[in-house]
Each structure stands twice: as C-alpha cells, then as structure tokens.
Design a protein around this motif. Structure first.
Motif, short mmCIF file in Angstrom:
data_model
loop_
_atom_site.label_atom_id
_atom_site.label_comp_id
_atom_site.label_asym_id
_atom_site.label_seq_id
_atom_site.Cartn_x
_atom_site.Cartn_y
_atom_site.Cartn_z
N ILE A 236 32.15 -26.70 51.73
CA ILE A 236 31.68 -25.49 53.05
C ILE A 236 32.72 -25.04 53.58
O ILE A 236 32.72 -23.82 53.90
CB ILE A 236 30.42 -26.22 53.83
N ASN A 237 33.67 -25.91 54.20
CA ASN A 237 34.63 -25.49 55.17
C ASN A 237 35.69 -24.63 54.25
O ASN A 237 36.24 -23.48 55.07
CB ASN A 237 35.35 -26.60 55.71
N GLU A 238 36.03 -25.08 53.40
CA GLU A 238 37.13 -24.42 52.64
C GLU A 238 36.69 -23.31 51.44
O GLU A 238 37.05 -22.25 51.38
CB GLU A 238 38.02 -25.47 51.91
N TYR A 239 35.62 -23.89 50.73
CA TYR A 239 35.30 -22.78 49.63
C TYR A 239 34.49 -21.72 49.97
O TYR A 239 34.66 -20.51 49.85
CB TYR A 239 34.83 -23.71 48.45
N VAL A 240 33.13 -22.04 50.86
CA VAL A 240 32.43 -21.44 51.36
C VAL A 240 33.03 -20.32 52.54
O VAL A 240 32.79 -19.03 52.51
CB VAL A 240 31.27 -21.81 51.91
N GLY B 172 36.43 -20.27 53.48
CA GLY B 172 37.79 -19.89 53.25
C GLY B 172 38.57 -20.56 54.34
O GLY B 172 39.52 -19.68 54.55
N LEU B 173 38.13 -21.47 55.22
CA LEU B 173 39.03 -22.34 56.02
C LEU B 173 39.67 -23.42 55.69
O LEU B 173 39.36 -24.01 54.79
CB LEU B 173 38.18 -22.54 57.26
N ARG B 174 40.90 -23.61 56.22
CA ARG B 174 41.79 -24.81 55.92
C ARG B 174 41.10 -26.00 56.92
O ARG B 174 41.72 -25.75 57.98
CB ARG B 174 42.88 -24.57 55.99
N GLN B 175 40.41 -26.98 56.53
CA GLN B 175 39.92 -27.85 57.30
C GLN B 175 41.03 -28.93 57.77
O GLN B 175 41.93 -29.13 57.03
CB GLN B 175 38.68 -28.65 56.88
N GLY B 176 40.88 -29.39 58.99
CA GLY B 176 41.73 -30.36 59.40
C GLY B 176 41.01 -31.84 59.25
O GLY B 176 40.00 -31.97 58.85
N PRO B 177 41.91 -33.13 59.69
CA PRO B 177 41.45 -34.40 59.73
C PRO B 177 40.11 -34.34 60.56
O PRO B 177 40.03 -34.00 61.64
CB PRO B 177 42.50 -35.24 60.22
N PRO B 178 39.04 -34.74 60.09
CA PRO B 178 37.61 -34.72 60.75
C PRO B 178 37.65 -35.46 62.22
O PRO B 178 37.12 -34.68 62.91
CB PRO B 178 36.60 -35.61 59.82
N ILE B 179 38.07 -36.45 62.37
CA ILE B 179 38.10 -37.19 63.68
C ILE B 179 38.82 -36.28 64.84
O ILE B 179 38.40 -36.16 65.67
CB ILE B 179 38.52 -38.61 63.56
N VAL C 131 30.64 -27.31 62.58
CA VAL C 131 31.36 -26.88 63.81
C VAL C 131 32.09 -25.71 63.28
O VAL C 131 32.55 -24.84 64.23
CB VAL C 131 32.16 -28.00 64.22
N TYR C 132 32.93 -25.67 62.22
CA TYR C 132 33.69 -24.39 61.61
C TYR C 132 32.98 -23.24 61.66
O TYR C 132 33.63 -22.03 61.34
CB TYR C 132 34.27 -24.69 60.44
#
Length: 306
Positions: free
Chosen positions: A103-107, A109-116, A69-70
């Motif tokens: 994937i979300n943060e390293y690839v 470069g985004l700061r992911q939130g809590p999955p649910i 989704v990101y």
C-alpha cells in the motif's frame, strides 16, 4: 476509552450510500453503541463515512479501525479527528495503523520508513495536537509546527499492532489496540502479556487499556458461502508477512478460527473465548442483506435493549 457493550463493524465496502446509512440506522435501532470501519484503497474515505455514521446513529461512538498513516500528514489527521469529535459531542475514536509495503510504496508511491520509528513520530504529533492543541516537532519522517484553535473535544486513540514493539507503542501513546486475524491463543499468549507488562512499564492501569478483536460474523442459511468468502480473504492476507507470522505462529490456522460463523450459541462461545484471552470481540457482520446484518448483531448480543 470506555468499553462498548454492543460494538460492531460497518464496512464502507458497499456500493450504494443507502446500504451504508441503512446499516447505521439498523445498528442504532438494535442498541449498537460503537461502530468501527476500516479503510481500503478502493473504498470511500473512512473519515467522511464516519461522519455519516455519527449522523445516522446518534447514540453510537464511531471509530476507524484503522486509517493508514501514510494517507494523511499527522497534523491533518489530528485536525480531522478533533473536528469529528467536536461535531459529534465526543463520539469519535481515531484508529491508526502503519499499513503495509504494498500500500505505502506501490499504491501510494511513497518510500516507507521503519515502522516503529515512523509510528512514534506520527503519534507524537497527533497526541501533541489532541492533548494540548500545540505541536512543535521536527522529525526524520514527519514535522509539524502548529496550533489547533478549534473547540478541542478530545478523541481517544487506538493503534493496530500484532507484534511486541508495536503493541508497546500502542500502550505508550494510545487507549487501545486493534487486532485482526488473531486467534484467542495468540491473544492470550502473545498479546495480553505484552500489554500487561507495557502498562506496568508506562504506569497505566490495564483496565483502562482496551484490546479489540475484529471478527467477521455470520449466522444463517448461507454460512458455508460466508466462510468460503472469508477464507479467500484469509488467503490474501497470508501473503502479507506480518499476518502470515500471526496466522502461522502455532502452525497453519484455519479460517474458521479467525471468525464467528455459525449458530447463535456458537457465536456466543467464540465471543467468550476472545474475552477470556483478554480482548473485546467486535462483531463484523458478513452478508449483503440488511436481514443478514441484523441477524449477526442479534446472534451476538441479543435483541435490542428495551
């Protein structure tokens, strides 16, 4: 979402375009009625490849299993899905997944939130546009205020999930659940009961909710090589916490328990085990040749219907 009779995966991993479209055409000739494809960071864009599969296999439904989704804003994701559904006469299924921190943060470069919480906001926007063509949603992680005025042929939604909260979210918002690297025992004991309870809680008929299991499949002289290559994949996924949890739920699992590599009779037995556990097995042919691809389909489903 209507269950498919001969569903398969055609990965976009192959280097030449002809290897992708050729497989779609072989699948069409063998009576395949549903094609799934995944998305990896180093592969072609799966929505674009899905459009090619819809063209080269005009009798099949095509679905993503799954799109992280990101990589797209939910409004853009819904627009793309509805466009593919429009252009294909309703033969597209949108499969989504949260992906992983690497994937979300390293690839990306985004700061992911809590999955649910992230997935709930994302699905609210996607389903709003798909169901009504309008969304006015202001969230902590995603916001969208827009109308979709294209021809709105609908598209079913499926969601990747392995653990209770994500499985329940899939039942709440979607028509199906996508599983990967799950044994029949895990499905029977830790997925199916949650799906059934969630269907009761959300007023859905379990018969209308499809749980699909993606299963690497191979039959032929290079079975040993195919199993070793898949074992390497399993070792890599074991480094991801969610998958490690699933694979170690009942002690360390062998790679052979997560795939269908062997004779046609063995493949048939494995498919029966996954069906008995409460899921629909999806054949994901291994091997690089068209012949190996076709052999896996025939081993699982028999020759093309007359």
């Amino acid at each position: 979402m209507k269950p498919a009779e001969r569903p398969i995966v055609i990965s976009p991993r192959f280097g030449l375009v002809e290897e992708l479209t050729g497989r779609a055409e072989i699948a069409e000739s063998l009576g395949v009625d549903q094609i799934w494809l995944e998305q990896q960071p180093d592969q072609r864009d799966s929505l674009v490849v899905a459009a090619a599969y819809l063209s080269h296999a005009p009798s099949a439904t095509v679905g993503t299993a799954v799109l992280p989704v990101y990589t797209r804003h939910p409004a853009s994701m819904a627009q793309a899905a509805l466009s593919l559904a429009d252009l294909s006469g309703g033969r597209f299924v949108l499969g989504l997944g949260y992906s992983h921190q690497f994937i979300n943060e390293y690839v990306l470069g985004l700061r992911q939130g809590p999955p649910i919480a992230v997935m709930r906001e994302y699905l609210q926007i996607v389903t709003g546009l798909i169901d009504t063509g309008t969304v006015m949603s202001e969230g902590r992680y995603f916001t969208a205020r827009m109308h979709y005025v294209g021809t709105r042929t609908t598209t079913p939604l499926v969601l990747a999930g392995l653990r209770p909260h994500m499985i329940r979210l899939a039942v709440e918002f979607c028509e199906g659940l996508v599983l990967w690297l799950c044994t029949p025992r895990y499905i029977a004991e830790r997925v199916t009961p949650i799906v059934e309870q969630a269907c009761a809680d959300f007023g859905k008929d379990p018969a209308d909710f499809q749980v699909i299991s993606l299963l690497p499949t191979y039959t032929g002289v290079n079975a040993g090589k195919a199993l070793e290559q898949f074992s390497q994949t399993v070792r890599a996924y074991r480094l991801i916490p969610h998958y490690r949890y699933v694979m170690e739920a009942y002690g360390e699992v062998d790679a052979g328990d997560l795939c269908m590599i062997g004779t046609a009779d063995y493949i048939q037995d494995r498919m029966a085990a996954f069906r008995a556990a409460g899921s629909t097995p999806i054949v994901s042919p291994l091997g690089d040749s068209f012949e190996e691809f076709a052999d896996a389909i025939v081993a699982a489903y028999g020759p093309a219907p007359s």
